[in-house]
Write a protein that holds these residues in place. Structure first.
Motif, PDB file in Angstrom:
ATOM      1  N   TRP A  80       0.589  -1.335   0.022  1.00  0.00           N
ATOM      2  CA  TRP A  80       0.178  -0.049  -0.130  1.00  0.00           C
ATOM      3  C   TRP A  80       0.622   1.353  -0.038  1.00  0.00           C
ATOM      4  CZ3 TRP A  80      -4.458  -1.292   3.951  1.00  0.00           C
ATOM      5  CH2 TRP A  80      -5.731  -1.901   3.052  1.00  0.00           C
ATOM      6  N   THR A 220      -2.922   2.556   7.860  1.00  0.00           N
ATOM      7  CA  THR A 220      -2.446   2.839   6.549  1.00  0.00           C
ATOM      8  C   THR A 220      -3.303   3.055   5.493  1.00  0.00           C
ATOM      9  OG1 THR A 220      -0.367   1.209   7.187  1.00  0.00           O
ATOM     10  CG2 THR A 220      -0.694   2.081   4.750  1.00  0.00           C
ATOM     11  N   TYR A 221      -4.352   2.189   5.685  1.00  0.00           N
ATOM     12  CA  TYR A 221      -5.545   2.352   4.544  1.00  0.00           C
ATOM     13  C   TYR A 221      -6.271   3.850   4.792  1.00  0.00           C
ATOM     14  CZ  TYR A 221     -10.220   1.411   2.734  1.00  0.00           C
ATOM     15  OH  TYR A 221     -11.615   1.398   2.054  1.00  0.00           O
ATOM     16  N   ILE A 224      -3.957   6.584   3.145  1.00  0.00           N
ATOM     17  CA  ILE A 224      -3.911   6.410   1.675  1.00  0.00           C
ATOM     18  C   ILE A 224      -5.303   7.241   1.104  1.00  0.00           C
ATOM     19  CG2 ILE A 224      -4.448   4.864  -0.271  1.00  0.00           C
ATOM     20  CD1 ILE A 224      -2.517   2.847   1.097  1.00  0.00           C
ATOM     21  N   PRO A 231      -7.306   2.630  -2.485  1.00  0.00           N
ATOM     22  CA  PRO A 231      -6.260   1.554  -2.051  1.00  0.00           C
ATOM     23  C   PRO A 231      -6.589   0.510  -3.040  1.00  0.00           C
ATOM     24  CG  PRO A 231      -7.413   2.346   0.011  1.00  0.00           C
ATOM     25  CD  PRO A 231      -8.201   3.222  -1.462  1.00  0.00           C
TER      26      PRO A 231
END
Length: 353
Positions: A80, A220-221, A224, A231
């Motif tokens: 990612w 993290t998702y 992004i 993603p």
């Protein structure tokens, strides 16, 4: 920024040339390199290698399973963050680079397992097998009495990783630099896990590790999303440039990976709390009992794996993957050992009578 783009274009272009060279030079080995990628698919670490190794050596098997799950998690997060391309779509999305130099793009052969849907960097095949293999080989050679056995073990490990990396480049699923990145990351992770054996930690720390994995993945998702990037940006590219639509597999999706390794981590954590596991983990099984456990575990896990939905709504696919990987450690560690123990005791009693 242009200099950076030019550098990565050069790296990717060189990677494409490597794939074309391999495909032209070893055209007769197509089936072999496809087989290598299939046999060393990270999913087999859960459904085949873990049951096999665990009943030969519980500590090594459990440590190797943790290595697989953590390697997949880190690989997921890295993919990612790094936004890695894949050769089979990059060559078409950047055809102007080839047309400006040669007038046409090179012929890049795709295979049924080429069209993975996640970002490409680092290579999951190489990274997971590097970590899993390091822990496994270390567990074997640590007890080896002869130096030549240690050399043979690490040589075989290196040979297998080399084959996996070449296979991933050959089938156009990865660029060479992505395989190199996966190799270093996986070996280093395996080395760390051997120094800090996670299986010796208490169940509370296991739960904290699982919770931390979820938090980092979701964090993290969200990051992004906040910078305006989808993603799942690679899925449309896979669907657009794959030679055949039936070669685009949902099981290569990063969210599928998430449910797979989280199901495993949570299951192992709760298995360690089981009274049945505590009894079986201290019990001594003979060679025939271990053989029976290996056969029964492999059969049960393979049957359970067939329950994972391969098509249909994504929610069903993800939940079925989560449920099956939640069940696998339970079957191997908790359910089957006492069954084999009771049946063995019953057979022994009948023989005595």
């Amino acid at each position: 920024m242009n200099a950076s783009n030019d550098f990565f274009d050069l790296v990717h272009k060189s990677g494409i040339e490597s794939t074309v060279y391999l495909q032209n030079s070893f055209a007769g080995l197509n089936a072999f390199f496809v087989w290598i990628s299939v046999v060393f698919d990270p999913g087999y670490s859960y459904i085949f290698y873990f049951p096999l190794i665990y009943h030969l050596n519980r500590k090594t098997g459990l440590q190797a399973l943790w290595a697989t799950a953590i390697a997949e998690w880190l690989n997921h997060v890295f993919k990612w963050i790094l936004f890695g391309e894949r050769p089979y779509w990059w060559i078409f999305e950047n055809k102007h680079i080839w047309e400006a130099a040669n007038g046409s793009i090179p012929n890049l052969t795709q295979f049924p397992i080429t069209c993975e849907t996640g970002p490409g960097s680092p290579s999951g095949h190489v990274m997971v097998n590097s970590a899993f293999g390091f822990v496994f080989v270390n567990g074997i050679v640590r007890k080896a009495g002869h130096q030549w056995l240690k050399v043979a073990g690490w040589s075989f490990y290196s040979f297998c990783l080399s084959l996996i990396a070449v296979s991933r480049v050959f089938i156009a699923a990865h660029f060479p630099h992505q395989c190199i990145a996966g190799l270093f990351a996986g070996v280093y992770l395996g080395f760390l896990l051997c120094k800090v054996p996670i299986v010796t930690l208490g169940h509370k720390l296991h739960l904290m590790i699982a919770f931390g994995m979820v938090c980092v993945t979701m964090g993290t998702y969200l990051c992004i999303l906040m910078i305006g990037v989808d993603p799942g940006w690679t899925i449309p590219l896979a669907q657009k440039w794959c030679s055949r639509s039936d070669w685009v597999h949902l099981s290569t999706n990063l969210f599928y990976m998430f449910w797979r390794y989280m199901g495993t981590v949570l299951s192992v954590t709760f298995c360690l709390l089981s009274e049945s596991y505590r009894k079986s983990s201290t019990a001594r099984f003979g060679h025939y009992q271990k053989a029976a456990l290996i056969v029964l575990s492999l059969f049960a896990v393979m049957m359970a794996n067939k329950l994972i939905s391969k098509s249909g709504h994504l929610v069903i696919v993800y939940l079925s993957a989560f449920g099956v990987h939640l069940a696998i450690p339970y079957l191997v560690m908790v359910f089957l050992p006492p069954v084999v123990s009771k049946v063995s005791a019953k057979i022994l009693k009948q023989n005595i009578d």
